[in-house]
Design a protein around this motif. Structure first.
Motif, PDB file in Angstrom:
ATOM      1  N   UNK A  78      54.329   3.922 -27.675  1.00  0.00           N
ATOM      2  CA  UNK A  78      54.994   3.344 -26.503  1.00  0.00           C
ATOM      3  C   UNK A  78      56.484   3.139 -26.764  1.00  0.00           C
ATOM      4  N   UNK A  79      56.847   2.691 -27.959  1.00  0.00           N
ATOM      5  CA  UNK A  79      58.269   2.485 -28.248  1.00  0.00           C
ATOM      6  C   UNK A  79      59.019   3.810 -28.245  1.00  0.00           C
ATOM      7  N   UNK A  80      58.394   4.869 -28.748  1.00  0.00           N
ATOM      8  CA  UNK A  80      59.027   6.190 -28.708  1.00  0.00           C
ATOM      9  C   UNK A  80      59.105   6.720 -27.282  1.00  0.00           C
ATOM     10  N   UNK A  81      58.068   6.426 -26.478  1.00  0.00           N
ATOM     11  CA  UNK A  81      58.076   6.847 -25.079  1.00  0.00           C
ATOM     12  C   UNK A  81      59.209   6.202 -24.303  1.00  0.00           C
ATOM     13  N   UNK A  82      59.425   4.917 -24.526  1.00  0.00           N
ATOM     14  CA  UNK A  82      60.525   4.212 -23.865  1.00  0.00           C
ATOM     15  C   UNK A  82      61.868   4.771 -24.323  1.00  0.00           C
ATOM     16  N   UNK A  83      61.938   5.134 -25.600  1.00  0.00           N
ATOM     17  CA  UNK A  83      63.166   5.687 -26.157  1.00  0.00           C
ATOM     18  C   UNK A  83      63.521   7.016 -25.495  1.00  0.00           C
TER      19      UNK A  83
END
Length: 409
Positions: free
Chosen positions: A230-235
């Motif tokens: 999820x953190x990579x997706x937001x990035x």
């Protein structure tokens, strides 16, 4: 901190009116208003400070319309989101609540990783920023902390039998109905199904008796995977003005509804959903977070006066992941955070197909004109603001559908 002051005034000094701070809804409203004011009023000062420090975005030559004009725009604007979220949380939340502690740690942890990445890009003039493996190590480290606390902490419990409990039913007998028991569990919610609790421990049932004792071997890796994804997706979603902040605010707001309902035994009983004691306090954090995101949009909407940078995008993704896991709605992430998902998938598909075709034919081919997906539409000639608005509309539809799962089973 104000919560404890007013709690003292109410319970010890019995000052009239101070008991209103016991209500989560009241403190959530105050947190939202204060965070919105902080991000809009003091956001400008932070932007001016970043501009003076020459914290400007280095724009890559992507061949996109209007891209070069963004060079020099201040970045690291995620500091506005962090600042405007944490101050209301420290003022209005119960800081001894385990979920609040985890969310504060998550915000600071991911914020530091993102800050280091932005610092390397800007001041060290390294466009690659923090090496990918170090980002992953940081995300895995946070996942270990969150997963370990949620699994082993004695105050993290659930009650899955609220809808069938007699505790709220009228009885004509003098016998008190049994009180439902709060238990330690790795149960989560499967959307769109009746009796939709699934315990991760069941994945180890084949090992024989006592398999529940080893559920952490499954649960903690799942937490690590979700936080990283999820953190990579937001990035990846943070590519054009207002896209990441707007879609994130929508997703977080939906999670706030889940959190409030799951943390309230009356509503959870009525909706026949999992009751999670003490989780309702996260509504205060969520309200502050949403207010900060909306306030940040004041400056990040097209044409952006500031970019959030990895300081903001990694923080947003990490917080959303932890919220979903804490409220046992992580299986809704592909739906609720559908924008993040398709942005991630578009990059994976593009890179994989390019490598595959280059290996087979000697010439790499592409599925999209450019990835992530929002750049594909830019290449097709759509204006940034049109892309962002349509992505917001899709995010709203996904959020509504996610909320509907409360009754659609």
């Amino acid at each position: 901190m104000l919560y404890y002051l007013f709690d003292y005034l109410d319970k010890v000094l019995d000052v009239p009116g101070t008991g209103v701070f016991q209500y989560i809804t009241f403190r959530s409203a105050l947190a939202f208003i204060l965070s919105l004011l902080l991000s809009t009023i003091y956001g400008k000062r932070i932007i001016n400070f970043l501009r003076k420090q020459q914290v400007g975005e280095t724009v890559r030559e992507l061949g996109l319309a209007g891209q070069n004009e963004k060079a020099g725009t201040p970045t690291m604007g995620g500091l506005i989101i962090i600042f405007a979220t944490l101050i209301p949380v420290f003022l209005f939340a119960r800081l001894h609540n385990i979920y609040i502690v985890l969310l504060i740690v998550t915000m600071l942890w991911m914020g530091i990783i993102g800050f280091i990445d932005d610092y390397i890009k800007i001041f060290k003039k390294d466009k690659e920023g923090l090496k990918g493996r170090f980002k992953v190590i940081g995300q895995v480290g946070l996942g270990l902390i969150v997963g370990t606390v949620l699994y082993f902490s004695p105050v993290v419990t659930v009650r899955t039998d609220t809808g069938n409990s007699d505790i709220f039913r009228v009885t004509t007998t003098n016998v008190m109905p049994p009180t439902p028991v709060e238990i330690k569990s790795t149960a989560t919610t499967i959307p769109f199904f009746k009796n939709n609790e699934f315990d991760y421990a069941e994945l180890l049932a084949w090992t024989g008796e006592g398999y529940h004792n080893w559920a952490w071997l499954v649960f903690i890796p799942i937490v690590i995977f979700i936080i990283t994804a999820v953190s990579n997706g937001a990035n990846l979603t943070d590519g054009i003005d207002g896209l990441a902040a707007g879609t994130s605010a929508i997703s977080v707001l939906a999670l706030g509804i889940f959190t409030f309902l799951s943390g309230n035994i009356i509503f959870s009983n009525y909706l026949n959903i999992m009751y999670i004691p003490n989780s309702g306090e996260m509504t205060v954090f969520i309200s502050a977070f949403v207010g900060a995101l909306i306030g940040f949009l004041w400056y990040n909407s097209y044409p952006a006066s500031v970019f959030m940078g990895d300081t903001g995008s990694l923080t947003i993704g990490g917080v959303i992941a932890v919220l979903a896991i804490a409220v046992r709605k992580e299986m809704l992430i592909p739906l609720l955070c559908g924008i993040f998902l398709v942005e991630n998938l578009s990059v994976i598909m593009q890179v994989s197909y390019f490598k595959y075709t280059k290996k087979r034919t000697g010439e790499g081919k592409r599925i999209f004109l450019m990835s992530p997906l929002h750049h594909h539409y830019q290449k097709k000639g759509y204006h940034e603001s049109k892309i962002v608005t349509r992505f917001w509309i899709v995010a709203i539809m996904l959020a509504i559908l996610s909320i509907v799962t409360l009754k659609l089973r």
